[in-house]
Design a protein around this motif. Structure first.
Motif, PDB file in Angstrom:
ATOM      1  N   LYS A  86      -5.077   6.863  -9.991  1.00  8.89           N
ATOM      2  CA  LYS A  86      -5.238   7.999  -9.081  1.00  8.89           C
ATOM      3  C   LYS A  86      -4.199   7.966  -7.971  1.00  8.89           C
ATOM      4  CE  LYS A  86     -10.159   8.430  -9.785  1.00  8.89           C
ATOM      5  NZ  LYS A  86     -11.482   8.369  -9.207  1.00  8.89           N
ATOM      6  N   VAL A  87      -3.695   6.757  -7.666  1.00  7.21           N
ATOM      7  CA  VAL A  87      -2.732   6.578  -6.584  1.00  7.21           C
ATOM      8  C   VAL A  87      -2.003   5.246  -6.800  1.00  7.21           C
ATOM      9  CG1 VAL A  87      -4.420   5.479  -5.043  1.00  7.21           C
ATOM     10  CG2 VAL A  87      -2.443   6.643  -4.050  1.00  7.21           C
ATOM     11  N   VAL A  88      -0.756   5.180  -6.331  1.00 13.88           N
ATOM     12  CA  VAL A  88       0.005   3.929  -6.333  1.00 13.88           C
ATOM     13  C   VAL A  88       0.211   3.537  -4.876  1.00 13.88           C
ATOM     14  CG1 VAL A  88       2.182   2.798  -6.947  1.00 13.88           C
ATOM     15  CG2 VAL A  88       1.155   4.469  -8.520  1.00 13.88           C
ATOM     16  N   PHE A  89      -0.167   2.296  -4.559  1.00  8.59           N
ATOM     17  CA  PHE A  89      -0.049   1.757  -3.206  1.00  8.59           C
ATOM     18  C   PHE A  89       0.982   0.643  -3.264  1.00  8.59           C
ATOM     19  CE2 PHE A  89      -1.962  -1.214   0.070  1.00  8.59           C
ATOM     20  CZ  PHE A  89      -1.523  -0.497   1.165  1.00  8.59           C
ATOM     21  N   SER A  90       2.159   0.875  -2.690  1.00  8.65           N
ATOM     22  CA  SER A  90       3.276  -0.054  -2.874  1.00  8.65           C
ATOM     23  C   SER A  90       3.871  -0.546  -1.562  1.00  8.65           C
ATOM     24  CB  SER A  90       4.389   0.630  -3.676  1.00  8.65           C
ATOM     25  OG  SER A  90       5.499  -0.229  -3.825  1.00  8.65           O
ATOM     26  N   ASP A  91       4.183  -1.834  -1.573  1.00  7.02           N
ATOM     27  CA  ASP A  91       4.972  -2.423  -0.502  1.00  7.02           C
ATOM     28  C   ASP A  91       6.351  -1.775  -0.532  1.00  7.02           C
ATOM     29  OD1 ASP A  91       5.783  -4.102   1.557  1.00  7.02           O
ATOM     30  OD2 ASP A  91       6.039  -5.856   0.277  1.00  7.02           O
ATOM     31  N   VAL A  92       7.025  -1.728   0.596  1.00  2.74           N
ATOM     32  CA  VAL A  92       8.372  -1.159   0.657  1.00  2.74           C
ATOM     33  C   VAL A  92       9.410  -2.229   0.371  1.00  2.74           C
ATOM     34  CG1 VAL A  92      10.108  -0.115   2.173  1.00  2.74           C
ATOM     35  CG2 VAL A  92       7.743   0.701   2.240  1.00  2.74           C
ATOM     36  N   VAL A  93       9.325  -3.366   1.067  1.00  3.66           N
ATOM     37  CA  VAL A  93      10.346  -4.400   0.956  1.00  3.66           C
ATOM     38  C   VAL A  93       9.933  -5.398  -0.122  1.00  3.66           C
ATOM     39  CG1 VAL A  93      11.616  -6.192   2.190  1.00  3.66           C
ATOM     40  CG2 VAL A  93      10.947  -4.099   3.386  1.00  3.66           C
TER      41      VAL A  93
END
Length: 120
Positions: free
Chosen positions: A45-52
């Motif tokens: 339903k959603v992707v929750f991702s770190d940036v670095v």
């Protein structure tokens, strides 16, 4: 899906999302996340991702997800505000680390609900 290269932060996010009723899958980098999405993107339903992250950044991953899976919401997270000040988030939602379970819940729910409104 959670995309996080730090094992402790990944474990916290997994536990937090499980407690909130999600069934998260953890990917440790952008390539692994894209492989999970290629298997069956409709699971997410959603992707929750770190940036670095090493290799592909979360922003690069978010753009690739937007290109391949139009409409799948991506929420970014980072504790490195100087990186984001230089490069920006390119319009993706951002949750600053450290974050609380309540903040995480509110932002993910908002991303998923907004997506549903656009689809319906």
């Amino acid at each position: 899906m959670i995309v996080e290269d730090n094992p402790q932060v990944g474990a916290f996010a997994m536990q937090s999302l499980s407690d909130l009723g999600y069934r998260p899958i953890l990917a440790i980098n952008g390539q692994e996340a894209l492989a999970e999405l290629a298997r069956d993107a409709s699971r997410f339903k959603v992707v929750f991702s770190d940036v670095v992250m090493p290799g592909m950044t979360g922003i690069e991953l978010a753009h690739e997800i937007r290109r391949r899976y139009e409409g799948l919401p991506v929420v970014l997270t980072s504790g490195y505000s100087h990186v984001l000040a230089e490069k920006g988030t390119d319009g993706f939602e951002l949750l600053h680390k450290p974050y609380s379970v309540e903040q995480l819940s509110r932002l993910l729910c908002g991303a998923v609900c907004t997506h549903r409104l656009k689809v319906t």
